[in-house]
Write a protein that holds these residues in place. Structure first.
Motif, PDB file in Angstrom:
ATOM      1  N   GLY A 254      31.689  31.128  15.766  1.00  0.00           N
ATOM      2  CA  GLY A 254      30.582  32.033  15.509  1.00  0.00           C
ATOM      3  C   GLY A 254      29.458  31.874  16.512  1.00  0.00           C
ATOM      4  N   PRO A 255      28.345  32.614  16.314  1.00  0.00           N
ATOM      5  CA  PRO A 255      27.216  32.559  17.255  1.00  0.00           C
ATOM      6  C   PRO A 255      26.612  31.170  17.402  1.00  0.00           C
ATOM      7  CG  PRO A 255      27.004  34.436  15.755  1.00  0.00           C
ATOM      8  CD  PRO A 255      28.121  33.593  15.236  1.00  0.00           C
ATOM      9  N   GLU A 256      26.741  30.327  16.379  1.00  0.00           N
ATOM     10  CA  GLU A 256      26.173  28.979  16.442  1.00  0.00           C
ATOM     11  C   GLU A 256      27.149  27.976  17.056  1.00  0.00           C
ATOM     12  OE1 GLU A 256      24.915  28.040  12.521  1.00  0.00           O
ATOM     13  OE2 GLU A 256      23.355  29.608  12.477  1.00  0.00           O
ATOM     14  N   GLN A 257      28.222  28.518  17.683  1.00  0.00           N
ATOM     15  CA  GLN A 257      29.224  27.674  18.345  1.00  0.00           C
ATOM     16  C   GLN A 257      29.894  26.723  17.373  1.00  0.00           C
ATOM     17  OE1 GLN A 257      30.080  28.473  21.489  1.00  0.00           O
ATOM     18  NE2 GLN A 257      28.556  30.079  21.156  1.00  0.00           N
ATOM     19  N   LYS A 258      30.089  27.187  16.136  1.00  0.00           N
ATOM     20  CA  LYS A 258      30.828  26.435  15.128  1.00  0.00           C
ATOM     21  C   LYS A 258      31.982  27.289  14.626  1.00  0.00           C
ATOM     22  CE  LYS A 258      26.760  23.888  13.469  1.00  0.00           C
ATOM     23  NZ  LYS A 258      25.890  23.602  12.288  1.00  0.00           N
ATOM     24  N   ALA A 259      33.093  26.629  14.340  1.00  0.00           N
ATOM     25  CA  ALA A 259      34.240  27.363  13.812  1.00  0.00           C
ATOM     26  C   ALA A 259      33.888  27.891  12.429  1.00  0.00           C
ATOM     27  CB  ALA A 259      35.459  26.444  13.736  1.00  0.00           C
ATOM     28  N   ALA A 260      33.882  29.220  12.281  1.00  0.00           N
ATOM     29  CA  ALA A 260      33.478  29.814  11.015  1.00  0.00           C
ATOM     30  C   ALA A 260      34.022  31.231  10.917  1.00  0.00           C
ATOM     31  CB  ALA A 260      31.960  29.817  10.872  1.00  0.00           C
ATOM     32  N   LEU A 261      34.166  31.677   9.681  1.00  0.00           N
ATOM     33  CA  LEU A 261      34.548  33.066   9.396  1.00  0.00           C
ATOM     34  C   LEU A 261      33.353  33.763   8.773  1.00  0.00           C
ATOM     35  CD1 LEU A 261      36.647  35.407   8.886  1.00  0.00           C
ATOM     36  CD2 LEU A 261      36.973  34.374   6.622  1.00  0.00           C
ATOM     37  N   HIS A 262      33.017  34.924   9.300  1.00  0.00           N
ATOM     38  CA  HIS A 262      32.003  35.763   8.652  1.00  0.00           C
ATOM     39  C   HIS A 262      32.747  36.768   7.779  1.00  0.00           C
ATOM     40  CE1 HIS A 262      28.282  37.897   7.928  1.00  0.00           C
ATOM     41  NE2 HIS A 262      28.920  39.026   8.183  1.00  0.00           N
ATOM     42  N   PHE A 263      32.466  36.731   6.471  1.00  0.00           N
ATOM     43  CA  PHE A 263      33.210  37.555   5.512  1.00  0.00           C
ATOM     44  C   PHE A 263      32.249  38.434   4.721  1.00  0.00           C
ATOM     45  CE2 PHE A 263      35.121  37.966   1.186  1.00  0.00           C
ATOM     46  CZ  PHE A 263      36.167  38.809   1.535  1.00  0.00           C
ATOM     47  N   GLU A 264      32.587  39.713   4.628  1.00  0.00           N
ATOM     48  CA  GLU A 264      31.766  40.661   3.878  1.00  0.00           C
ATOM     49  C   GLU A 264      32.636  41.484   2.939  1.00  0.00           C
ATOM     50  OE1 GLU A 264      29.246  43.209   6.169  1.00  0.00           O
ATOM     51  OE2 GLU A 264      28.641  41.612   7.565  1.00  0.00           O
ATOM     52  N   ILE A 265      32.015  41.929   1.849  1.00  0.00           N
ATOM     53  CA  ILE A 265      32.597  42.957   0.984  1.00  0.00           C
ATOM     54  C   ILE A 265      31.560  44.071   0.871  1.00  0.00           C
ATOM     55  CG2 ILE A 265      33.342  43.541  -1.354  1.00  0.00           C
ATOM     56  CD1 ILE A 265      34.559  40.821  -1.637  1.00  0.00           C
ATOM     57  N   ARG A 266      32.002  45.283   1.113  1.00  0.00           N
ATOM     58  CA  ARG A 266      31.124  46.449   1.000  1.00  0.00           C
ATOM     59  C   ARG A 266      31.580  47.318  -0.170  1.00  0.00           C
ATOM     60  NH1 ARG A 266      28.246  47.690   5.935  1.00  0.00           N
ATOM     61  NH2 ARG A 266      27.914  45.694   6.980  1.00  0.00           N
ATOM     62  N   ARG A 267      30.647  47.746  -0.983  1.00  0.00           N
ATOM     63  CA  ARG A 267      30.920  48.692  -2.064  1.00  0.00           C
ATOM     64  C   ARG A 267      30.134  49.961  -1.781  1.00  0.00           C
ATOM     65  NH1 ARG A 267      28.733  50.699  -6.724  1.00  0.00           N
ATOM     66  NH2 ARG A 267      30.216  51.213  -8.372  1.00  0.00           N
ATOM     67  N   LYS A 268      30.849  51.059  -1.595  1.00  0.00           N
ATOM     68  CA  LYS A 268      30.230  52.345  -1.247  1.00  0.00           C
ATOM     69  C   LYS A 268      29.338  52.180  -0.019  1.00  0.00           C
ATOM     70  CE  LYS A 268      28.874  55.110  -4.499  1.00  0.00           C
ATOM     71  NZ  LYS A 268      28.192  55.664  -5.678  1.00  0.00           N
ATOM     72  N   GLY A 269      29.780  51.351   0.912  1.00  0.00           N
ATOM     73  CA  GLY A 269      29.075  51.168   2.177  1.00  0.00           C
ATOM     74  C   GLY A 269      28.001  50.101   2.157  1.00  0.00           C
ATOM     75  N   LYS A 270      27.619  49.608   0.985  1.00  0.00           N
ATOM     76  CA  LYS A 270      26.529  48.642   0.890  1.00  0.00           C
ATOM     77  C   LYS A 270      27.074  47.223   0.730  1.00  0.00           C
ATOM     78  CE  LYS A 270      23.662  52.087   0.925  1.00  0.00           C
ATOM     79  NZ  LYS A 270      22.927  52.387   2.180  1.00  0.00           N
ATOM     80  N   PRO A 271      26.490  46.242   1.435  1.00  0.00           N
ATOM     81  CA  PRO A 271      26.954  44.854   1.288  1.00  0.00           C
ATOM     82  C   PRO A 271      26.668  44.323  -0.118  1.00  0.00           C
ATOM     83  CG  PRO A 271      25.597  45.143   3.272  1.00  0.00           C
ATOM     84  CD  PRO A 271      25.438  46.381   2.458  1.00  0.00           C
ATOM     85  N   VAL A 272      27.631  43.597  -0.667  1.00  0.00           N
ATOM     86  CA  VAL A 272      27.468  42.923  -1.956  1.00  0.00           C
ATOM     87  C   VAL A 272      27.849  41.461  -1.770  1.00  0.00           C
ATOM     88  CG1 VAL A 272      27.905  45.008  -3.320  1.00  0.00           C
ATOM     89  CG2 VAL A 272      29.821  43.555  -2.664  1.00  0.00           C
ATOM     90  N   ASP A 273      27.446  40.627  -2.713  1.00  0.00           N
ATOM     91  CA  ASP A 273      27.728  39.205  -2.621  1.00  0.00           C
ATOM     92  C   ASP A 273      29.223  38.963  -2.840  1.00  0.00           C
ATOM     93  OD1 ASP A 273      27.860  36.473  -2.736  1.00  0.00           O
ATOM     94  OD2 ASP A 273      26.228  36.236  -4.196  1.00  0.00           O
ATOM     95  N   PRO A 274      29.949  38.492  -1.833  1.00  0.00           N
ATOM     96  CA  PRO A 274      31.392  38.284  -2.004  1.00  0.00           C
ATOM     97  C   PRO A 274      31.740  37.282  -3.092  1.00  0.00           C
ATOM     98  CG  PRO A 274      30.804  38.269   0.317  1.00  0.00           C
ATOM     99  CD  PRO A 274      29.520  38.225  -0.455  1.00  0.00           C
ATOM    100  N   THR A 275      30.859  36.313  -3.353  1.00  0.00           N
ATOM    101  CA  THR A 275      31.173  35.285  -4.345  1.00  0.00           C
ATOM    102  C   THR A 275      31.245  35.865  -5.760  1.00  0.00           C
ATOM    103  OG1 THR A 275      28.838  34.683  -4.561  1.00  0.00           O
ATOM    104  CG2 THR A 275      30.138  33.492  -2.928  1.00  0.00           C
ATOM    105  N   GLU A 276      30.707  37.072  -5.973  1.00  0.00           N
ATOM    106  CA  GLU A 276      30.816  37.712  -7.284  1.00  0.00           C
ATOM    107  C   GLU A 276      32.182  38.335  -7.466  1.00  0.00           C
ATOM    108  OE1 GLU A 276      27.680  40.459  -7.879  1.00  0.00           O
ATOM    109  OE2 GLU A 276      26.067  38.968  -7.695  1.00  0.00           O
ATOM    110  N   TYR A 277      32.929  38.500  -6.385  1.00  0.00           N
ATOM    111  CA  TYR A 277      34.272  39.066  -6.443  1.00  0.00           C
ATOM    112  C   TYR A 277      35.351  37.984  -6.402  1.00  0.00           C
ATOM    113  CZ  TYR A 277      32.504  43.795  -5.538  1.00  0.00           C
ATOM    114  OH  TYR A 277      31.857  45.009  -5.629  1.00  0.00           O
TER     115      TYR A 277
END
Length: 281
Positions: A254-277
């Protein structure tokens, strides 16, 4: 000999004249040094010019829009195909949500001529009572524009069953969900398999969205998309059908030079908290 000379000169002049009449394309006859070259005009505010590699989904994702609404606003067919150079509007037209513009909202004046006359329900005129009044109306009132329902946070009943979702990476959440991040960052090791969080169709696979690196977007249904960024390598292309738990990429940095995954869930185009899913660990 003189005749041949005159004929040769005439041929040269004829070719010169023809050359003046023909304008070769720019690629065959580039402008002289110092000549101005007209660049494409930028899109107007609220619009976007499609670039090679863009999809309707990626444009909607970049602007936090519902891809279905974006398609309606731009008369895009059910295949959601767009082409480079096409101008896409990013806001709803003045008439939307099923409303119709009336004479006042559209700015059009009423047509000339006699207007409709409506008799009131007053008593019938008699010699001892005044004549029934006649009311002249300017025409039918414009239909009110419907007010779109206020967007509410996703409710548990709106979410797919937990069994349909799984963590895309086994690791520690190093950046929680917030309005700034739009998703979560999960730590891992470079090259570690990134898994599809749910079954669906790959609607974007590329690196054109700034800040996401090698990005994959999966459409799960008409409401939900999931996105996987910071990958080292993408393993699936656009149009591929994937199953929950299927490897779709290799983890990158990632941008901070650390191995990482950026993960998103979108509902109707809007970001929501993935941990709720996602299921609890």
């Amino acid at each position: 000999m003189k005749l041949r000379g005159w004929l040769a000169a005439g041929a040269v002049l004829a070719l010169t004249g023809c050359a003046e009449m023909v304008r070769w394309p720019d690629r065959m006859n580039p402008p002289r040094s110092g000549a101005s070259v007209r660049s494409p005009e930028p899109a107007a505010e609220g619009h976007y010019v499609v670039k090679p590699g863009d999809t309707l989904y990626s444009i909607a994702f970049r602007n936090q829009l519902d891809f279905r609404e974006l398609a309606v606003w731009n008369d895009v067919g059910p295949d959601y195909l767009i082409r480079p150079g096409q101008v896409v509007r990013l806001t709803a037209p003045a008439v939307y949500e099923g409303g119709e513009a009336g004479p006042e909202s559209s700015g059009e004046s009423m047509p000339p001529g006699p207007q409709p006359v409506l008799q009131s329900r007053a008593p019938v005129a008699t010699p001892t009572s005044p004549a029934a009044p006649v009311v002249t109306l300017p025409g039918p009132a414009p239909k009110p524009m419907p007010i779109p329902a206020r967007e509410r946070p996703p409710q548990p009943q709106d979410m797919p069953p937990i069994a349909q979702w799984q963590w895309p990476l086994r690791g520690k959440v190093i950046k929680p969900f917030s309005d700034g991040s739009k998703g979560i960052d999960v730590a891992g090791e470079v090259g570690q398999p990134v898994l599809a969080a749910g079954s669906g169709k790959v609607v974007y696979s590329g690196a054109a969205l700034k800040g996401y690196g090698e990005l994959i977007i999966i459409k799960h249904d008409e409401l939900h998309l999931s996105a996987y960024g910071y990958n080292r390598k993408r393993l699936v292309g656009e149009g591929a059908t994937v199953a929950a738990g299927q490897p779709i990429a290799e983890l990158g940095v990632g941008p901070e030079q650390k191995a990482a995954l950026h993960f998103e869930i979108r509902r109707k185009g809007k970001p929501v908290d993935p941990t709720e899913y996602l299921p609890g660990r």
